[in-house]
Design an enzyme around this catalytic site. Structure first.
Site, short mmCIF file in Angstrom:
data_model
loop_
_atom_site.label_atom_id
_atom_site.label_comp_id
_atom_site.label_asym_id
_atom_site.label_seq_id
_atom_site.Cartn_x
_atom_site.Cartn_y
_atom_site.Cartn_z
N LYS A 231 0.81 -1.21 0.00
CA LYS A 231 0.00 0.00 0.00
C LYS A 231 0.85 1.27 0.00
O LYS A 231 2.04 1.26 0.26
CB LYS A 231 -0.95 0.00 1.20
CG LYS A 231 -2.13 -0.95 1.03
CD LYS A 231 -3.11 -0.86 2.19
CE LYS A 231 -4.32 -1.76 1.94
NZ LYS A 231 -5.27 -1.75 3.08
N ARG A 265 -3.40 -10.09 5.65
CA ARG A 265 -4.01 -10.12 4.31
C ARG A 265 -2.98 -9.58 3.32
O ARG A 265 -2.59 -8.41 3.40
CB ARG A 265 -5.29 -9.27 4.29
CG ARG A 265 -6.03 -9.29 2.96
CD ARG A 265 -7.30 -8.45 3.03
NE ARG A 265 -8.04 -8.48 1.78
CZ ARG A 265 -7.84 -7.65 0.75
NH1 ARG A 265 -6.90 -6.71 0.84
NH2 ARG A 265 -8.57 -7.76 -0.35
#
Length: 283
Positions: A231, A265
């Protein structure tokens, strides 16, 4: 001893009658059935590609496979409920048949999509909006009696990163999640996982403040899922790209595990599984 019990998180997850032990953290592989996910290598265009990716994840040690048919990257295009369902159901049906040992999670905020995919063979609902984008989500999860991942997000995927503002990001996220947990318990939904929502309606500073103080989420006594994988909080800090953010992902996953994360995740399963093994080796 009383203090230890108070802070001890829920150690198992009931998935269709099968108990998954979370006393050792588990890894969730991200399988995107979308053409516009922020990390291009995570996209699959055909059922065969999805099968191959799922097989790779399972071989590398993933416990969960999280399938998404709606891109939730900042500014992503909105698609219809029918299009999302049409993307997901055929893949779920094939994966459930080919990999009966796999625990399939569905990344959706829509109750109808959730129900259709659970009936097709999925096991868990992963909702980025915690019911805020579909008022029928909670009652649907209660009816289906499946585990539910609820995430904090300020705004929607289309506007969440335009100008996220908090007076106190940790307290506001905890307060939000506490109200949602209470609502779920009132509906007798007991297998709940919380996700602080890194990157969803938060600046880079907000993300790192939440990570730095992540032990605070132990107050819920529920499993905590974290999703840092590739991210912007990583690659923007390092001045690189999502494609170059694997090492940074591993660093943040390591920190999160040490602070109590139960599920990672990720796009890169093997590296995350190794991360869990090494952190667990510390005892």
């Amino acid at each position: 001893m009383a203090e230890k019990n108070f802070f001890e998180p829920k150690q198992s997850l009931n998935v269709n009658g099968k108990l998954i032990d979370l006393s050792t953290p588990k890894v969730m592989g991200i399988l995107n059935i979308t053409p516009d996910s922020f990390y291009s290598n995570s996209r699959t265009k055909t059922i065969d590609e999805a099968l191959n990716k799922a097989a790779q994840f399972l071989n590398e040690g993933a416990t969960f496979i999280d399938i998404g048919g709606y891109s939730s990257r900042p500014g992503a295009k909105d698609i219809s409920e029918d299009e999302e369902t049409d993307r997901l159901v055929p893949v779920v049906e094939v994966l459930a048949k080919e990999f009966p040992e796999a625990v399939i999670s569905i990344d959706t905020f829509r109750a109808k999509v959730a129900e259709a995919t659970i009936l097709a063979g999925a096991h868990i609902i992963n909702d980025i909006a915690s019911g805020d984008m579909d008022e029928k989500m909670f009652e649907t999860v209660a009816k289906l009696q499946v585990p539910y991942i609820m995430m904090h997000m300020q705004g929607t995927p289309q506007n969440m990163q335009q100008n996220p503002v908090y007076d106190n990001v940790l307290l506001e996220v905890i307060d939000y999640l506490a109200k949602k947990v209470a609502a779920l318990k009132a509906l007798h939904i007991h297998d709940v996982i919380i996700d602080p929502g890194f990157g969803f309606g938060k600046t880079t500073d907000h993300n790192y403040e939440l990570l730095n103080r992540m032990e605070a989420f132990k107050i819920f006594k529920l499993p905590v899922l974290v999703g840092f994988s590739r991210k912007g909080m990583i690659y923007k800090t390092l001045g690189t790209t999502a494609a170059e953010a694997l090492n940074g992902t591993t660093v943040l996953n390591t920190i999160a595990l040490q602070k109590g994360a139960s599920i990672l995740r990720v796009h890169d399963v093997r590296e995350a599984v190794e991360c869990v093994r090494l952190v667990e080796r510390l005892g």
